[in-house]
Motif scaffolding. Structure first.
Motif, PDB file in Angstrom:
ATOM      1  N   UNK A 131      17.119 -44.490 -45.995  1.00  0.00           N
ATOM      2  CA  UNK A 131      18.215 -43.534 -46.040  1.00  0.00           C
ATOM      3  C   UNK A 131      18.685 -43.396 -47.489  1.00  0.00           C
ATOM      4  N   UNK A 132      19.452 -42.350 -47.795  1.00  0.00           N
ATOM      5  CA  UNK A 132      19.917 -42.164 -49.176  1.00  0.00           C
ATOM      6  C   UNK A 132      20.660 -43.367 -49.749  1.00  0.00           C
ATOM      7  N   UNK A 133      21.335 -44.159 -48.883  1.00  0.00           N
ATOM      8  CA  UNK A 133      22.067 -45.329 -49.391  1.00  0.00           C
ATOM      9  C   UNK A 133      21.186 -46.565 -49.498  1.00  0.00           C
ATOM     10  N   UNK A 174      12.623 -36.691 -38.621  1.00  0.00           N
ATOM     11  CA  UNK A 174      13.973 -36.132 -38.668  1.00  0.00           C
ATOM     12  C   UNK A 174      15.065 -37.180 -38.494  1.00  0.00           C
ATOM     13  N   UNK A 175      14.676 -38.452 -38.401  1.00  0.00           N
ATOM     14  CA  UNK A 175      15.686 -39.495 -38.189  1.00  0.00           C
ATOM     15  C   UNK A 175      16.759 -39.508 -39.271  1.00  0.00           C
ATOM     16  N   UNK A 224      22.433 -38.670 -40.443  1.00  0.00           N
ATOM     17  CA  UNK A 224      23.445 -37.980 -41.251  1.00  0.00           C
ATOM     18  C   UNK A 224      24.352 -37.128 -40.373  1.00  0.00           C
ATOM     19  N   UNK A 225      23.770 -36.435 -39.405  1.00  0.00           N
ATOM     20  CA  UNK A 225      24.574 -35.611 -38.502  1.00  0.00           C
ATOM     21  C   UNK A 225      25.552 -36.471 -37.708  1.00  0.00           C
ATOM     22  N   UNK A 282      15.787 -39.370 -29.221  1.00  0.00           N
ATOM     23  CA  UNK A 282      16.087 -40.057 -30.475  1.00  0.00           C
ATOM     24  C   UNK A 282      17.551 -39.841 -30.864  1.00  0.00           C
ATOM     25  N   UNK A 283      18.074 -38.642 -30.649  1.00  0.00           N
ATOM     26  CA  UNK A 283      19.498 -38.385 -30.906  1.00  0.00           C
ATOM     27  C   UNK A 283      20.350 -39.313 -30.037  1.00  0.00           C
ATOM     28  N   UNK A 284      20.005 -39.407 -28.757  1.00  0.00           N
ATOM     29  CA  UNK A 284      20.760 -40.240 -27.812  1.00  0.00           C
ATOM     30  C   UNK A 284      20.757 -41.710 -28.229  1.00  0.00           C
TER      31      UNK A 284
END
Length: 476
Positions: free
Chosen positions: A246-248, A269-270, A275-276, A319-321
């Protein structure tokens, strides 16, 4: 008189220099021990045989060797715990598997097996309340031979590539290591696994390194955040492993079983998904991210902490769930299994939030369509979302639960709803919480008396009254 006083003072100085006083010469002895057995349950009425009392688990280090050729597991687990009472006996949960020996604080302890689940340990010396102690258990056997309850209790399973995986709810950890198997007692967790060369081991948290010697590969993983035991996992397979961050800098590890197929877009897309959801729920709370993508037709995927485990059929919304669970269910864990809506209702609604933001779906229209479809279905409305009873935890939370959360959103308005989505994970980060606390937070955020609404939707067994079925913009 003066000289005598000086002499007495000099004597006191000598005593102080020697590190003692008159009072110190008779140090206060510790209070007497009153040891009793720890409880053989954590007290959840839905699963009265789960968990144990008398101590608080702090850390698990699980050292296992596994040979896919014969399915045998060889385990050496150390549990670090703090006594919450004077203990002369305590228990851990361990299903199946043969125990070869138990040590407490480096001394051999006696042990027995009870109810097919409990490993009852009697230490050589009683444990004082407040003391930290270590329990080492050496054990082994074929974990796939241990009976399991079916449904979401999957037990230890052999995978199609010849390896193995462990995923299940509410029971999981006790199939492969001794544990206080209750979500109420979260602890840090690490795994060191030894497998034949050519096999890969995936678990929770961050990779700690891998090495090979003598035909064996040793891999270590560590989860520094407290974790509920059913959210721990291990998967052994012929995985293809992708790594990014991730960016961090939070590491992402995705592992794909042979022919698992179809997971390219969800895993790629994870970072976008995280992020969302971070925009909705607050900063990502876990030490790592990613997924274990199995080539298995199990009927569920599971939010194993920091690295969910996915069935073969899993797609983007799955994956969202499971990623939403990293806030709701993993970081903030339920206090009792009757509170499962705290996990599943919100994670399911995250799929609607994604559809609203990414696909421009009108959620009010989607809601009204669902109510129209299920409006006359007695079965749909009968399922309680809170206090549903043992064995009924998962009957309504994925369908009725989504509608209930959307109705709540319209009842209290977006400002209050969005505050709740962020304040809940922040207030209970890496801890446990109850449904009653959630209701209290919603009431405070909204400034409304919502008892009738919650009774109608979450504790009710009938279609809600119109004022609660169509609140706010749903009246349209």
């Amino acid at each position: 008189m003066r000289r005598r006083g000086i002499a007495l003072l000099a004597g006191c100085v000598v005593m102080l220099a020697a590190g003692c006083t008159a009072a110190d010469s008779h140090p206060t002895p510790p209070p007497p021990l009153h040891p009793v057995p720890g409880a053989a349950t954590a007290g959840d009425p839905y699963y009265p045989d789960d968990g144990n009392g008398g101590y608080d688990a702090l850390d698990y280090h699980v050292d296992v060797g596994y040979d896919p050729a014969n399915g045998k597991l060889d385990g050496d687990t150390t549990v670090t715990a703090k006594a919450t009472q004077d203990l002369n006996r305590f228990s851990l949960d361990l299903r199946g598997l043969d125990v070869r020996g138990v040590d407490v604080e480096g001394k051999p302890a006696t042990f027995t097996r009870e109810k097919g689940v409990k490993l009852v340990v009697t230490p050589a010396e009683p444990l004082r309340s407040g003391s930290t102690f270590r329990v080492r258990v050496r054990y082994g056997g074929d974990p796939s031979a241990t009976p399991h309850g079916g449904g979401s209790e999957n037990g230890w399973q052999r995978s199609k590539d010849g390896g193995a995986y462990m995923v299940g709810e509410p029971h999981s950890a006790a199939f492969w290591y001794p544990v206080n198997e209750t979500p109420r007692d979260k602890a840090t967790f690490s795994v060191t696994a030894h497998v034949p060369d050519g096999w890969t081991v995936i678990s929770n948290g961050r990779e700690q390194g891998s090495s090979s010697a003598g035909g064996k590969t040793t891999t270590s993983w560590a989860e520094p955040n407290p974790i509920a035991s059913y959210l721990t996992t291990i998967a052994i397979g012929k995985f293809t492993v992708d790594r990014m961050a991730l960016p961090d800098g939070t590491p992402i590890v995705n592992a794909y079983a042979p022919e698992s197929g179809g997971h390219g877009e969800p895993s790629i897309r994870l970072p976008e998904i995280i992020a969302f959801l971070a925009g909705k729920f607050g900063p990502y709370p876990q030490s790592a991210a990613g997924g274990i993508f199995l080539n298995e037709d199990i009927h569920f995927s599971l939010e194993t902490q920091g690295r969910p485990t996915y069935a073969k059929w899993a797609e983007l919304l799955t994956v969202v769930h499971e990623t939403a669970h990293q806030w709701f269910g993993d970081s903030v864990s339920l206090n009792s299994w009757s509170d499962i809506c705290l996990n599943e209702c919100v994670a399911s609604y995250a799929q609607w939030l994604w559809a609203e933001a990414k696909d421009n779906q009108n959620l009010d229209e989607r809601y009204r369509t669902a109510v129209e479809i299920f409006g006359n279905s007695t079965d749909f409305w009968t399922s309680k979302l809170v206090d549903m009873g043992s064995g009924h935890e998962f009957q309504g939370v994925y369908g009725k639960g989504i509608l209930a959360v959307h109705a709540l959103r319209r009842k209290i308005g977006d400002d209050a709803f969005n505050r709740v989505l962020r304040e809940w994970p922040d207030a209970h980060r890496h801890a446990n919480a109850s449904w009653a606390e959630f209701e209290a937070l919603v009431g405070k955020a909204s400034g409304q008396d919502l008892r009738a609404f919650f009774d109608d939707w979450f504790r009710g067994t009938k279609k809600p009254a119109d004022e609660n079925l169509y609140p706010g913009s749903l009246k349209g």
